[in-house]
Scaffold this motif. Structure first.
Motif, PDB file in Angstrom:
ATOM      1  N   UNK A   1      26.263  39.993  -3.241  1.00 19.17           N
ATOM      2  CA  UNK A   1      26.081  38.547  -3.076  1.00 19.17           C
ATOM      3  C   UNK A   1      27.334  37.836  -2.574  1.00 19.17           C
ATOM      4  N   UNK A   2      28.500  38.467  -2.669  1.00 16.81           N
ATOM      5  CA  UNK A   2      29.725  37.904  -2.088  1.00 16.81           C
ATOM      6  C   UNK A   2      30.326  38.946  -1.175  1.00 16.81           C
ATOM      7  N   UNK A   3      29.674  39.250  -0.057  1.00 16.07           N
ATOM      8  CA  UNK A   3      29.998  40.464   0.709  1.00 16.07           C
ATOM      9  C   UNK A   3      31.425  40.546   1.208  1.00 16.07           C
ATOM     10  N   UNK A   4      32.040  39.406   1.562  1.00 23.07           N
ATOM     11  CA  UNK A   4      33.422  39.445   2.040  1.00 23.07           C
ATOM     12  C   UNK A   4      34.394  38.851   1.041  1.00 23.07           C
ATOM     13  N   UNK A   5      34.007  37.744   0.403  1.00 26.78           N
ATOM     14  CA  UNK A   5      34.976  37.038  -0.435  1.00 26.78           C
ATOM     15  C   UNK A   5      35.366  37.840  -1.661  1.00 26.78           C
ATOM     16  N   UNK A   6      34.405  38.414  -2.354  1.00 25.61           N
ATOM     17  CA  UNK A   6      34.748  39.135  -3.584  1.00 25.61           C
ATOM     18  C   UNK A   6      35.616  40.355  -3.296  1.00 25.61           C
ATOM     19  N   UNK A   7      35.276  41.205  -2.302  1.00 25.24           N
ATOM     20  CA  UNK A   7      36.200  42.303  -1.988  1.00 25.24           C
ATOM     21  C   UNK A   7      37.586  41.819  -1.578  1.00 25.24           C
TER      22      UNK A   7
END
Length: 495
Positions: free
Chosen positions: A166-172
């Protein structure tokens, strides 16, 4: 570096590849069932086969992380070098922002206009960590009567970072930058439903000139994650995802006492007090349940409204939801896109059916597009027994329940606490804040449902079933470093 068949001609989604021991390498394709494909949620068309990492390659990544780990140099010059590297990462992400936003949108189903805003924030998050590197000393003297006693902030060791779809770029990006800044060798495994965005972020880190082994990327499903988190060479696990996987990680980590940061979510309560402005409450709940397609772990789930406001609040919510433009996630005019993937789409439908079976009246007023995607009208399920409506919804869905007092609302909210977030809507802000302080959650927002931190020092704990640890400022030293005191002893100490 291909991985299986490409079904659609213009997917604009990168095929998953691993980055292990400072080199890009092919993944293996999952071929054990018919659902082992990454799907465009707008059309349900296959994009490419899901990727996995062979056990021998997981082992290579673990060996490399163990080999490169060391306490390292953290004097001012060393911190400046790593901060400069992170500044280069931020600049590279800025240059690839549209690619990342588009991949996010095609992965999560979130409208492109929203994913662009999220992607635009990535460089700021990375630069904030670079600033922490320069401002937070990694070694400082302690008061010890003139003796040389120092407090060191030491990286825990190899870190396994597992991130959700659900946070494909921000969380990583947020987790990786904190761990890399701390000095923990990172092995990142993104969700099998969201491999592309994390891969684009990793490409920017690699191009910026990371030290050897500072970051590795492996793809796969739960078996790959379990191989990482259960390995004794991994000293810290940072995971955002479902409670079942979080509990499994915690049980495995207990064997060798790993450090854990587990953000697991829950059914976040929203308390609407008897003096609330119905329009303000409806705006906040509507914003929270549709933001990121409702697919965010801190979004509102169970709305506990004073009985006198229940009907006008339901009317205000359904009126807003009826006007939402639901459509293809890449269309500029879309306000709500499809649900990210087939398993979660089925889960949401099951949750709505479950609320209906508990006596709820289900309101789904939005018009859906004529597309064969995972589209769901934003939903208000009103009237179920709140004591039984406990499942996390995690989508554009809320349940609505009548209460007769603040005390009843607090009792219901705290009897099955989310532990992560909560909301209070009230006309008297001081009263609303006081009520909010009694909710069992790490963060309670009054009269709104934004994502950005409430304040500059908003450190949020995960309470109860929401997980372990927390998140907030200075994540690199708060989460990924441990304290080590080194100094000269004294015969004059009393014991």
């Amino acid at each position: 570096m291909s991985n299986g068949e490409t079904v659609t001609a213009d997917t604009a989604l990168p095929r998953p590849v691993n980055y292990i021991a400072d080199a890009w390498s092919d993944c293996e394709a999952v071929r054990d069932d018919r659902d082992a494909w990454n799907i465009d949620p707008n059309t349900r068309q296959p994009v490419h086969r899901m990727a996995t990492t062979a056990p021998r390659d997981v082992e290579r990544a673990l060996r490399h992380a163990e080999r490169v780990y060391g306490v390292g140099r953290w004097d001012e010059e060393a911190r400046r070098e790593r901060a400069d590297m992170l500044e280069r990462v931020a600049a590279l992400i800025e240059g690839r922002a549209e690619d990342i936003a588009r991949t996010d949108s095609l992965t999560s189903g979130v409208p492109i206009g929203v994913t662009r805003k999220v992607t635009a924030f990535l460089p700021a998050r990375i630069r904030a960590t670079a600033a922490d590197l320069l401002s937070i000393p990694r070694v400082r003297p302690l008061a010890a009567g003139g003796r040389d006693v120092r407090l060191y902030k030491v990286p825990w060791g190899p870190a396994a970072i597992l991130t959700p779809w659900n946070g494909p770029s921000f969380i990583p990006a947020a987790k990786v930058v904190s761990a890399v800044a701390a000095g923990c060798p990172v092995i990142l495994k993104p969700s099998e439903h969201a491999p592309g965005s994390a891969q684009l972020v990793v490409e920017c880190f690699v191009e910026a000139g990371l030290p050897s082994g500072a970051l590795q990327l492996v793809h796969g499903r739960g078996d790959v994650g379990a191989a990482l988190t259960g390995d004794p060479r991994v000293r810290i696990v940072s995971f955002t995802g479902g409670p079942a996987a979080g509990r499994a990680i915690a049980r495995g980590a207990a064997e060798d006492f790993k450090v854990l940061q587990l953000e697991l979510g829950g059914n976040n309560p929203a308390l609407v007090l008897d003096d609330a402005d119905v329009e303000v409450a409806a705006d906040g709940i509507f914003d929270g349940m549709t933001k990121l397609n409702g697919q965010w772990c801190e979004g509102p789930g169970k709305v506990l409204a004073h009985r006198s406001l229940l009907d006008p609040l339901l009317e205000a919510l359904t009126e807003r939801l009826s006007k939402v433009v639901v459509g293809h996630s890449l269309d500029e005019g879309t306000e709500l896109g499809p649900i990210s993937n087939a398993p979660h789409f089925a889960t949401l439908q099951s949750r709505i059916d479950g609320l209906r079976s508990l006596g709820a009246t289900v309101h789904q007023p939005a018009r859906l597009p004529e597309l064969d995607g995972y589209f769901l009208s934003p939903t208000v399920a009103a009237g179920a027994d709140p004591a039984r409506a406990t499942a996390e919804l995690f989508g554009p869905v809320v349940s609505l329940h009548a209460v007769d007092s603040d005390e009843e609302a607090l009792r219901i909210a705290n009897s099955n606490p989310s532990g992560l977030d909560a909301y209070v809507f009230g006309g008297d802000a001081e009263r609303a804040v006081e009520v909010g302080s009694r909710v069992l959650a790490g963060e309670v927002r009054v009269n709104g449902a934004k994502i950005a931190d409430l304040g500059d020092d908003s450190a949020q704990s995960f309470w109860g079933p929401a997980g372990l640890g927390g998140h907030g400022p200075a994540e690199s030293v708060r989460v990924f470093c441990g304290d080590r005191v080194v100094g000269v002893d004294s015969p004059e100490l009393p014991l």
